[in-house]
Design a protein around this motif. Sequence first.
Motif, PDB file in Angstrom:
ATOM      1  N   LEU A   2     -16.231  -2.164   1.515  1.00  0.00           N
ATOM      2  CA  LEU A   2     -15.103  -3.438   1.594  1.00  0.00           C
ATOM      3  C   LEU A   2     -13.854  -2.847   2.634  1.00  0.00           C
ATOM      4  O   LEU A   2     -13.702  -1.403   2.217  1.00  0.00           O
ATOM      5  N   GLY A   3     -13.503  -3.454   3.247  1.00  0.00           N
ATOM      6  CA  GLY A   3     -12.218  -2.841   4.264  1.00  0.00           C
ATOM      7  C   GLY A   3     -11.263  -4.221   4.408  1.00  0.00           C
ATOM      8  O   GLY A   3     -11.602  -5.172   4.051  1.00  0.00           O
ATOM      9  N   GLY A   4     -10.034  -3.734   4.906  1.00  0.00           N
ATOM     10  CA  GLY A   4      -9.203  -4.609   5.090  1.00  0.00           C
ATOM     11  C   GLY A   4      -8.241  -4.174   6.230  1.00  0.00           C
ATOM     12  O   GLY A   4      -8.254  -2.777   6.324  1.00  0.00           O
ATOM     13  N   VAL A   5      -7.575  -5.116   7.125  1.00  0.00           N
ATOM     14  CA  VAL A   5      -6.956  -4.551   8.134  1.00  0.00           C
ATOM     15  C   VAL A   5      -5.425  -4.930   8.036  1.00  0.00           C
ATOM     16  O   VAL A   5      -4.988  -6.268   7.452  1.00  0.00           O
ATOM     17  N   ASP A   6      -4.591  -4.115   8.224  1.00  0.00           N
ATOM     18  CA  ASP A   6      -2.957  -4.364   8.581  1.00  0.00           C
ATOM     19  C   ASP A   6      -2.600  -4.276   9.934  1.00  0.00           C
ATOM     20  O   ASP A   6      -3.275  -3.542  10.639  1.00  0.00           O
ATOM     21  N   TYR A   7      -1.839  -5.129  10.150  1.00  0.00           N
ATOM     22  CA  TYR A   7      -1.079  -5.135  11.601  1.00  0.00           C
ATOM     23  C   TYR A   7       0.278  -4.373  11.402  1.00  0.00           C
ATOM     24  O   TYR A   7       1.247  -5.208  10.833  1.00  0.00           O
ATOM     25  N   LEU A   8       0.316  -3.235  12.093  1.00  0.00           N
ATOM     26  CA  LEU A   8       1.612  -2.602  11.893  1.00  0.00           C
ATOM     27  C   LEU A   8       2.596  -2.940  13.118  1.00  0.00           C
ATOM     28  O   LEU A   8       2.600  -2.500  14.248  1.00  0.00           O
ATOM     29  N   TYR A   9       3.497  -3.878  12.804  1.00  0.00           N
ATOM     30  CA  TYR A   9       4.300  -4.536  13.966  1.00  0.00           C
ATOM     31  C   TYR A   9       3.356  -4.805  15.040  1.00  0.00           C
ATOM     32  O   TYR A   9       2.534  -5.689  14.773  1.00  0.00           O
ATOM     33  N   LYS A  10       3.669  -4.797  16.097  1.00  0.00           N
ATOM     34  CA  LYS A  10       2.930  -5.009  17.186  1.00  0.00           C
ATOM     35  C   LYS A  10       2.096  -3.744  18.059  1.00  0.00           C
ATOM     36  O   LYS A  10       1.580  -4.128  18.977  1.00  0.00           O
ATOM     37  N   SER A  11       2.291  -2.755  17.587  1.00  0.00           N
ATOM     38  CA  SER A  11       1.970  -1.399  18.230  1.00  0.00           C
ATOM     39  C   SER A  11       0.759  -0.996  17.703  1.00  0.00           C
ATOM     40  O   SER A  11       0.098  -0.084  18.019  1.00  0.00           O
ATOM     41  N   ALA A  12       0.366  -1.201  16.295  1.00  0.00           N
ATOM     42  CA  ALA A  12      -0.858  -0.237  15.833  1.00  0.00           C
ATOM     43  C   ALA A  12      -1.667  -1.441  14.795  1.00  0.00           C
ATOM     44  O   ALA A  12      -0.923  -2.213  14.226  1.00  0.00           O
ATOM     45  N   MET A  13      -2.643  -0.761  14.463  1.00  0.00           N
ATOM     46  CA  MET A  13      -3.425  -1.512  13.446  1.00  0.00           C
ATOM     47  C   MET A  13      -3.931  -0.407  12.374  1.00  0.00           C
ATOM     48  O   MET A  13      -4.222   0.660  12.697  1.00  0.00           O
ATOM     49  N   ARG A  14      -4.273  -0.782  11.170  1.00  0.00           N
ATOM     50  CA  ARG A  14      -4.525  -0.079   9.887  1.00  0.00           C
ATOM     51  C   ARG A  14      -5.781  -0.338   9.415  1.00  0.00           C
ATOM     52  O   ARG A  14      -5.576  -1.406   8.802  1.00  0.00           O
ATOM     53  N   LEU A  15      -6.753   0.278   9.209  1.00  0.00           N
ATOM     54  CA  LEU A  15      -7.841  -0.097   8.808  1.00  0.00           C
ATOM     55  C   LEU A  15      -7.918   0.637   7.146  1.00  0.00           C
ATOM     56  O   LEU A  15      -8.143   1.886   7.196  1.00  0.00           O
ATOM     57  N   TRP A  16      -8.085  -0.050   6.197  1.00  0.00           N
ATOM     58  CA  TRP A  16      -8.303   0.328   4.855  1.00  0.00           C
ATOM     59  C   TRP A  16      -9.876   0.407   4.382  1.00  0.00           C
ATOM     60  O   TRP A  16     -10.372  -0.899   4.572  1.00  0.00           O
ATOM     61  N   ILE A  17     -10.225   1.467   3.842  1.00  0.00           N
ATOM     62  CA  ILE A  17     -11.910   1.260   3.303  1.00  0.00           C
ATOM     63  C   ILE A  17     -11.732   1.744   1.740  1.00  0.00           C
ATOM     64  O   ILE A  17     -11.294   2.651   1.646  1.00  0.00           O
ATOM     65  N   LEU A  18     -12.301   0.715   1.081  1.00  0.00           N
ATOM     66  CA  LEU A  18     -12.619   0.994  -0.380  1.00  0.00           C
ATOM     67  C   LEU A  18     -13.621   2.110  -0.720  1.00  0.00           C
ATOM     68  O   LEU A  18     -14.770   1.825  -0.440  1.00  0.00           O
ATOM     69  N   GLU A  19     -13.163   3.196  -1.062  1.00  0.00           N
ATOM     70  CA  GLU A  19     -14.428   4.519  -1.412  1.00  0.00           C
ATOM     71  C   GLU A  19     -14.647   4.302  -2.999  1.00  0.00           C
ATOM     72  O   GLU A  19     -15.924   4.674  -2.988  1.00  0.00           O
ATOM     73  N   ASP A  20     -13.941   3.966  -3.902  1.00  0.00           N
ATOM     74  CA  ASP A  20     -14.162   3.875  -5.221  1.00  0.00           C
ATOM     75  C   ASP A  20     -13.450   2.809  -5.838  1.00  0.00           C
ATOM     76  O   ASP A  20     -12.240   2.865  -6.060  1.00  0.00           O
ATOM     77  N   ALA A  21     -14.300   1.786  -6.198  1.00  0.00           N
ATOM     78  CA  ALA A  21     -13.639   0.776  -6.760  1.00  0.00           C
ATOM     79  C   ALA A  21     -13.090   0.975  -8.079  1.00  0.00           C
ATOM     80  O   ALA A  21     -11.984   0.457  -8.566  1.00  0.00           O
ATOM     81  N   GLU A  22     -13.800   1.760  -8.977  1.00  0.00           N
ATOM     82  CA  GLU A  22     -13.427   1.756 -10.493  1.00  0.00           C
ATOM     83  C   GLU A  22     -11.980   2.770 -10.521  1.00  0.00           C
ATOM     84  O   GLU A  22     -11.314   2.615 -11.204  1.00  0.00           O
ATOM     85  N   LYS A  23     -11.945   3.754  -9.457  1.00  0.00           N
ATOM     86  CA  LYS A  23     -10.875   4.436  -9.513  1.00  0.00           C
ATOM     87  C   LYS A  23      -9.519   4.035  -8.610  1.00  0.00           C
ATOM     88  O   LYS A  23      -8.416   4.467  -8.580  1.00  0.00           O
ATOM     89  N   HIS A  24      -9.938   2.639  -7.863  1.00  0.00           N
ATOM     90  CA  HIS A  24      -9.217   2.087  -6.866  1.00  0.00           C
ATOM     91  C   HIS A  24      -8.686   2.976  -5.895  1.00  0.00           C
ATOM     92  O   HIS A  24      -7.486   3.108  -5.199  1.00  0.00           O
ATOM     93  N   GLU A  25      -9.615   3.958  -5.325  1.00  0.00           N
ATOM     94  CA  GLU A  25      -9.171   4.624  -4.368  1.00  0.00           C
ATOM     95  C   GLU A  25      -9.566   4.253  -2.991  1.00  0.00           C
ATOM     96  O   GLU A  25     -10.698   3.684  -2.663  1.00  0.00           O
ATOM     97  N   TRP A  26      -8.633   4.436  -1.888  1.00  0.00           N
ATOM     98  CA  TRP A  26      -9.021   3.774  -0.690  1.00  0.00           C
ATOM     99  C   TRP A  26      -8.585   4.837   0.637  1.00  0.00           C
ATOM    100  O   TRP A  26      -7.849   5.798   0.348  1.00  0.00           O
TER     101      TRP A  26
END
Length: 285
Positions: A167-191
């Motif tokens: 599972l991944g999700g994308v943030d748009y940091l203002y107009k200059s950058a994108m940040r991709l989050w990746i779920l590594e461990d669902a039980e521990k809520h680690e990204w």
Amino acid sequence: MTISDILYHKIYPPVNGLICYVRDSSITVCNPATRQIVKLPDVTCNGRHLEARLGYDPVKDQYKVLCVLKTIIPFRPNQNNIQEEYLVCTVTSSKKQEWRKIENTVGLCLGISRGICIDGAIYYEAEQSRIVRFDVRTENITLINAPEESEFSRIFPSTLLNYNGKLGGVDYLYKSAMRLWILEDAEKHEWSSMTCVIPSKLERLRGSYVMSKGDVHNGEPIMVFHPWSWSLEQFCVWYYDFEKEIIIRKVEVVVDGEFKSIHGIDEQTWQMLCYPGYFENIRFL
């Protein structure tokens, strides 16, 4: 594949080439490749708001639809005025289909997105920076905390995606950058996360109609869509590689007048739904 009165349907992202769409209390699963349509039993809404999401269990090789019914009770403060009911139906062409009520042990979820199915689980955003996880095989519901620094669980449309089976999700940091989050461990809520600078070609397109979405397998690039006009005459697909921070290629899609007339697209149509990662499935249910 033509579906009548398409503007009055809510269409959800495809799962293994199958698409679920809803109109009023009617829920249907169709396969555009085989033209098969499977209509599920009507849901008794009684004025409640209905959302439905298609999921696939690879262990038992079953497709199921999760249905969420929401009731708003007047004169109650905050979230106490909302009640939810969860129903599940196994998709089959037989006449034995039925809706089963399941228990939600995690409390009010308040789903706000169309969600995505990954490796036997349906994910969709909820309020308060949480993500709902529905296990298609066990039919259990759990909650995952989104990263505190992220915004993807609080925006619409959904920016959840399948990144190499996670599972991944994308943030748009203002107009200059994108940040991709990746779920590594669902039980521990680690990204984990990776941040990259938006190329100048994409930065000028940054806005409410640019999003990263869909399925990204085996290191394939994330696809960024940008409709050029409300008339849907043209839109672009940008293939962007997060790890290499480069644009692989750009594809322009032109929808001409003949295409519109054949498929019943008129001037009042303003939405084009794009689903990267779709593939044809010749299976019959």
